[in-house]
Design an enzyme around this catalytic site. Structure first.
Site, mmCIF file in Angstrom:
data_model
loop_
_atom_site.group_PDB
_atom_site.id
_atom_site.type_symbol
_atom_site.label_atom_id
_atom_site.label_comp_id
_atom_site.label_asym_id
_atom_site.label_seq_id
_atom_site.Cartn_x
_atom_site.Cartn_y
_atom_site.Cartn_z
ATOM 1 N N ASN A 64 84.763 65.533 46.983
ATOM 2 C CA ASN A 64 83.558 64.850 46.489
ATOM 3 C C ASN A 64 82.338 65.767 46.433
ATOM 4 O O ASN A 64 81.211 65.291 46.339
ATOM 5 C CB ASN A 64 83.227 63.631 47.354
ATOM 6 C CG ASN A 64 84.081 62.431 46.998
ATOM 7 O OD1 ASN A 64 84.830 62.448 46.031
ATOM 8 N ND2 ASN A 64 83.972 61.383 47.788
ATOM 9 N N CYS A 65 82.535 67.052 46.480
ATOM 10 C CA CYS A 65 81.438 68.017 46.472
ATOM 11 C C CYS A 65 81.009 68.328 45.037
ATOM 12 O O CYS A 65 81.825 68.292 44.108
ATOM 13 C CB CYS A 65 81.905 69.304 47.172
ATOM 14 S SG CYS A 65 80.639 70.587 47.248
ATOM 15 N N GLY A 66 79.737 68.671 44.874
ATOM 16 C CA GLY A 66 79.246 69.104 43.575
ATOM 17 C C GLY A 66 79.919 70.376 43.075
ATOM 18 O O GLY A 66 79.903 70.666 41.882
#
Length: 189
Positions: A64-66
């Site tokens: 879920n990281c950019g």
């Protein structure tokens, strides 16, 4: 070049986590990375000893990281260099911003479905602080200025098992700096 929101958040997160990044006094005294192993997502172990004589890129990841788009760039790297001996290992971690909510095989499955990742995944591990995986404590002792401060930090381990360098989250896996360092390790005898 303007700072992106995710870059600013990463910097703030890294600064706020400063005290938690302190290296444990009980550091592994291993002379090289071959002394470590990671748990596999599907069970069993991934002993780094099995990759003796090959360069290894060990990357802490979060779905879920950019920076999750780097899963695809890491796949390009894997496709380009695995046949020449590069080992790539994704180490899912929830240490930064709680951005790895998934557990077990769901992590690798998400990375495969969304980004085409086919390289090996270790089980979810901590990569900072006193509870971090022993490899990460060893790497922090070797290169304290290059410790992970966000997801998608990359450690390059040379053919000799020593730490070549740490590359922060913003380093493109297929960018010139990392490709050059990997190429030097692949060419070294």
């Amino acid at each position: 070049m303007p700072l992106l929101r995710r870059d600013v958040l990463g910097l703030i997160g890294g600064l706020a986590a400063g005290p938690a990044l302190a290296v444990s006094p009980s550091l592994p005294e291993a002379p090289d990375a071959y002394r470590f192993a990671f748990d596999r997502l599907e069970g069993g172990r991934i002993p780094l000893e099995a990759y003796r004589g090959k360069p290894m890129l060990i990357v802490n990841t979060a779905t879920n990281c950019g920076f999750a788009g780097q899963f695809a760039s890491l796949e390009q790297l894997w496709q380009r260099y695995s046949h020449r001996g590069l080992m790539l290992l994704a180490v899912p971690s929830n240490d930064f911003g709680g951005q790895e909510p998934l557990e077990g095989m769901a992590i690798a499955e998400a990375a495969r479905q969304v980004h085409g990742a086919t390289y090996p995944f270790a089980a979810k591990s901590s990569v900072r602080g006193a509870d971090s995986h022993p490899f990460y404590r060893w790497a922090a002792a070797r290169r304290p200025a290059e410790m992970p401060t966000w997801n998608f930090h990359k450690y390059l381990v040379g053919r000799d098992g020593d730490l070549v360098g740490g590359y922060p989250a913003g380093t493109d896996p297929i960018g010139q700096d990392l490709i050059r360092a990997i190429g030097q390790q692949l060419q070294s005898a």
